[in-house]
Design a protein around this motif. Structure first.
Motif, PDB file in Angstrom:
ATOM      1  N   ASN A   1       3.661   5.945  -3.020  1.00 44.59           N
ATOM      2  CA  ASN A   1       4.940   6.644  -3.084  1.00 44.59           C
ATOM      3  C   ASN A   1       5.760   6.442  -4.347  1.00 44.59           C
ATOM      4  O   ASN A   1       6.687   7.194  -4.587  1.00 44.59           O
ATOM      5  N   ARG A   2       5.491   5.440  -5.114  1.00 44.98           N
ATOM      6  CA  ARG A   2       6.365   5.180  -6.254  1.00 44.98           C
ATOM      7  C   ARG A   2       5.736   5.704  -7.545  1.00 44.98           C
ATOM      8  O   ARG A   2       4.518   5.836  -7.648  1.00 44.98           O
ATOM      9  N   SER A   3       6.555   5.897  -8.542  1.00 48.21           N
ATOM     10  CA  SER A   3       6.024   6.387  -9.799  1.00 48.21           C
ATOM     11  C   SER A   3       6.081   5.332 -10.896  1.00 48.21           C
ATOM     12  O   SER A   3       5.106   5.070 -11.580  1.00 48.21           O
TER      13      SER A   3
ATOM     14  N   ARG B   1      12.363   2.030   4.941  1.00 45.99           N
ATOM     15  CA  ARG B   1      12.237   1.820   3.499  1.00 45.99           C
ATOM     16  C   ARG B   1      13.597   2.200   2.908  1.00 45.99           C
ATOM     17  O   ARG B   1      14.127   3.275   3.205  1.00 45.99           O
TER      18      ARG B   1
ATOM     19  N   GLN C   1       6.620  12.773 -10.259  1.00 45.24           N
ATOM     20  CA  GLN C   1       5.212  12.738 -10.660  1.00 45.24           C
ATOM     21  C   GLN C   1       4.288  12.602  -9.464  1.00 45.24           C
ATOM     22  O   GLN C   1       3.120  12.313  -9.634  1.00 45.24           O
ATOM     23  N   GLU C   2       4.834  12.728  -8.256  1.00 45.84           N
ATOM     24  CA  GLU C   2       3.995  12.505  -7.078  1.00 45.84           C
ATOM     25  C   GLU C   2       4.560  13.275  -5.896  1.00 45.84           C
ATOM     26  O   GLU C   2       5.674  13.767  -5.942  1.00 45.84           O
ATOM     27  N   GLU C   3       3.764  13.335  -4.866  1.00 46.89           N
ATOM     28  CA  GLU C   3       4.220  13.965  -3.643  1.00 46.89           C
ATOM     29  C   GLU C   3       5.147  13.006  -2.911  1.00 46.89           C
ATOM     30  O   GLU C   3       5.002  11.796  -3.063  1.00 46.89           O
TER      31      GLU C   3
ATOM     32  N   ARG D   1       8.012  12.441   4.257  1.00 49.75           N
ATOM     33  CA  ARG D   1       7.005  11.424   4.577  1.00 49.75           C
ATOM     34  C   ARG D   1       7.199  10.864   5.975  1.00 49.75           C
ATOM     35  O   ARG D   1       6.283  10.323   6.568  1.00 49.75           O
TER      36      ARG D   1
ATOM     37  N   ARG E   1       0.832  -1.207   0.000  1.00 46.18           N
ATOM     38  CA  ARG E   1       0.000   0.000   0.000  1.00 46.18           C
ATOM     39  C   ARG E   1       0.862   1.251   0.000  1.00 46.18           C
ATOM     40  O   ARG E   1       0.615   2.191  -0.719  1.00 46.18           O
ATOM     41  N   GLN E   2       1.895   1.196   0.822  1.00 44.85           N
ATOM     42  CA  GLN E   2       2.846   2.303   0.819  1.00 44.85           C
ATOM     43  C   GLN E   2       3.345   2.589  -0.583  1.00 44.85           C
ATOM     44  O   GLN E   2       3.445   3.714  -1.013  1.00 44.85           O
TER      45      GLN E   2
END
Lengths: 257, 257
Positions: free
Chosen positions: A16-18, B31, B56-58, B110, A11-12
Motif C-alpha cells: 500500500n505505500r509508495s 491503519r 504510484q499504486e492502487e 481497500r 506485508r500490508q
DNA sequence: TATTATTATGGTAGTTTTAACCAAAAGTCA
DNA sequence: TGACTTTTGGTTAAAACTACCATAATAATA
C-alpha cells in the motif's frame, strides 16, 4: 504470537505505500477510541459542568475519565460519539462536533505492556447539552457525574488535556456561532441567554443591556409575544431563534469579550 | 486467515472495555494515515496553491492526491506530518497544525477488499509554507506539483473534501491569528502582507489604506527603518513582526472581512 | 392596599472604530 | 523633465461600542 502480529502490517505496507525504503520501519497497528467532552451549563448555580464516568477496569481503575468507547466495525467516528453519548445521558437537544485527535505514542499505558506495537488513538468529540433536561443513565456499575469545571478531579489518561482543549472550543463556539440556541429551549428569555453566556465566558464580556440591544439589532431573534413570569420582576418576553434570518450572518462573530 | 484476524480484536475488547454486552459486535482494526494539506501563496500571480502528488499504486493509481503516509511505530501523529512534509519540500518557514480526522467506513476502497474489518483512518494536517523558498523534492518516480486552488484536478479518496476543509481553516487562521508572519520573510513590507491577505481572502475584505492603519495601530509591527525599493514607486518600509508585543492580542481578531 | 424590591426594557451621550475616500511624498521610467 | 507608480498619512461621515440611566411591570412585603 507477537511476531505474527507485528509482521502483518509489514506485508500490508509493501502493498500500500509508495515512498518507503526501509523494511525495518514498522507501521503501527491502532485501536481507535472516541472520547466525549460533554458540557452543560447550570445557569441557576452559575456552573459549567462536564460529564465524567468512573473507570471500572485497568488501567486507571477507579479514576474519573471522559466517557469513551472503542470504534466498532462499520461504525463511523461520529456514530461512535453519538452512541457513547446516548448510553450515558438522555437528552433532547445537543450539539456535537469533532474536537481533536490525540495519538502520541505512550498516551495509553497499555501500549507499554504489549510487546508488539499496538497504539491507542483517541478521537475526541465536543458536546454541549441542555442541562435541565439531561438525565444521567447510571448503569448500576460504573459511577457517572456532572463535575464543575472549577473542581475537576484527577483524570485518567490525558483526559485533563482533552477537557482543557474542549473548554477553549466551547468559548470560541459560543462567541462565534449560534451554538447556544441548540441547547436552549425553543422559547427563551434574553436573560436565559445572558446567563448562559456569562456562565461560560465570565461576567466581564458585556453589560446585560448592551448584550440585549446588540443581539436584537441582528434581527434573528423573534419575539413570540408570550411573556414569562418567573418570580419577582417584570415578566420577560420569550424569544425564538430564527435560523433563516441568521443564515446571512454565518461565519460572522456574534459577541465579543 | 480472516478469522484469525477478526477474532483478535474481540479478545482485546473483553480485556479493555467496560460497557459492552454483545459479543458479536466487533471492534475495528485501524491503519492510521496522515494527509497534509500544504498551502502556499504565490503573491506575484495572486494564486493560492496546494501541494499534490501523483499516486504510484492502487487504489487510485495515477490520480493526484494529498501527500500522506501511514503512521509508524512509536511515531507521533505530528511527527508523521512533519516527516511527509520534509520528504516533499524543503522549506525554512512553515506553520503546521492538525486539521480534522476523517474515518468513516469505506472511505478507502481497500476496506472492501479485505474480508476482515480493517479500517483506514486519515488524520489530516494543515500547513502553510513560504512559496518563494519552497523547493519541491521530486523523487524521480511520483509526480509532485503546486496546483492553484481554482483549478484542482480530480483527487483520490476523499481528498477534495479534506482540501475544502483546509481552505476554510486557512481563511480563519489568517483572520484570527498571526499565521501570516510565519511564512513571510523576517522583514517584509505592508504591501507584501496585504498581497498575502487579498490572495487568500479576496480583494473585498479591506481597503489597503485602512488595512495599513488598522495593523499599525495594533503596535506589533516594528518599522526596521530600512527601505525596500522594488521597481517603480516610492520605496516601502520593511517591518518586523514583534511576537512579544503581539502577546496581549492573542485570541483577539486581527482583521475582519 | 400602599410601598418596596426585583427584573425587564428602552434609551442617551460620549467615545471608539470602521469605511470610503483623498492628497502629498518619493521613487522609477521614458 | 514630466508622467507614472507605489507608499504614506491623512480626513470625514457613518456605525458601533461603552457606561450609564429612567421607566415599566411584576412579586413580595409591611
Amino acid at each position: 504470537m507477537p511476531n505474527r502480529l507485528s509482521s502483518e502490517p509489514n506485508r500490508q505496507r509493501k502493498m500500500n505505500r509508495s515512498d518507503d525504503c526501509c523494511d525495518e520501519l514498522k507501521l503501527a497497528d491502532f485501536r481507535v477510541g472516541v472520547d466525549n467532552v460533554i458540557f452543560s451549563v447550570d445557569t441557576d448555580l452559575k456552573r459549567l459542568l462536564v460529564l465524567l464516568v468512573m473507570r471500572q477496569e485497568e488501567p486507571f481503575l477507579g479514576q474519573w475519565s471522559l466517557p469513551g468507547t472503542l470504534v466498532r466495525n462499520g461504525e463511523a467516528l461520529e456514530a461512535a460519539a453519538d452512541r457513547i453519548l446516548a448510553e450515558k445521558i438522555r437528552v433532547q437537544n445537543l450539539y456535537l462536533e469533532q474536537l481533536y485527535t490525540f495519538g502520541g505514542p505512550m498516551r495509553d499505558p497499555r501500549e507499554a505492556e504489549a510487546s508488539y506495537g499496538v497504539r491507542y488513538l483517541s478521537v475526541s468529540y465536543f458536546a454541549l447539552v441542555r442541562y435541565s433536561e439531561a438525565e444521567l443513565i447510571a448503569d448500576g456499575v460504573s459511577g457517572i457525574a456532572w463535575y464543575p469545571m472549577s473542581q475537576l478531579p484527577e483524570l485518567a489518561f490525558d483526559h485533563s488535556k482533552i477537557i482543557q482543549y474542549g473548554h477553549c472550543r466551547l468559548r470560541n463556539k459560543l462567541e462565534y456561532s449560534p451554538v447556544a440556541f441548540e441547547v436552549l429551549p425553543d422559547l427563551f428569555t434574553l436573560s436565559d441567554l445572558y446567563q448562559l453566556y456569562t456562565t461560560v465566558l465570565g461576567e466581564h464580556f458585556s453589560d446585560y443591556s448592551n448584550f440585549r440591544s446588540r443581539l436584537l439589532k441582528l434581527k434573528f431573534l423573534q419575539d413570540s409575544g408570550v411573556k414569562a413570569s418567573r418570580g419577582a420582576g417584570r415578566p420577560a418576553s420569550l424569544y425564538k431563534f430564527d435560523a433563516e434570518a441568521f443564515e446571512p450572518l454565518k461565519d460572522k462573530a456574534l459577541v465579543f469579550i
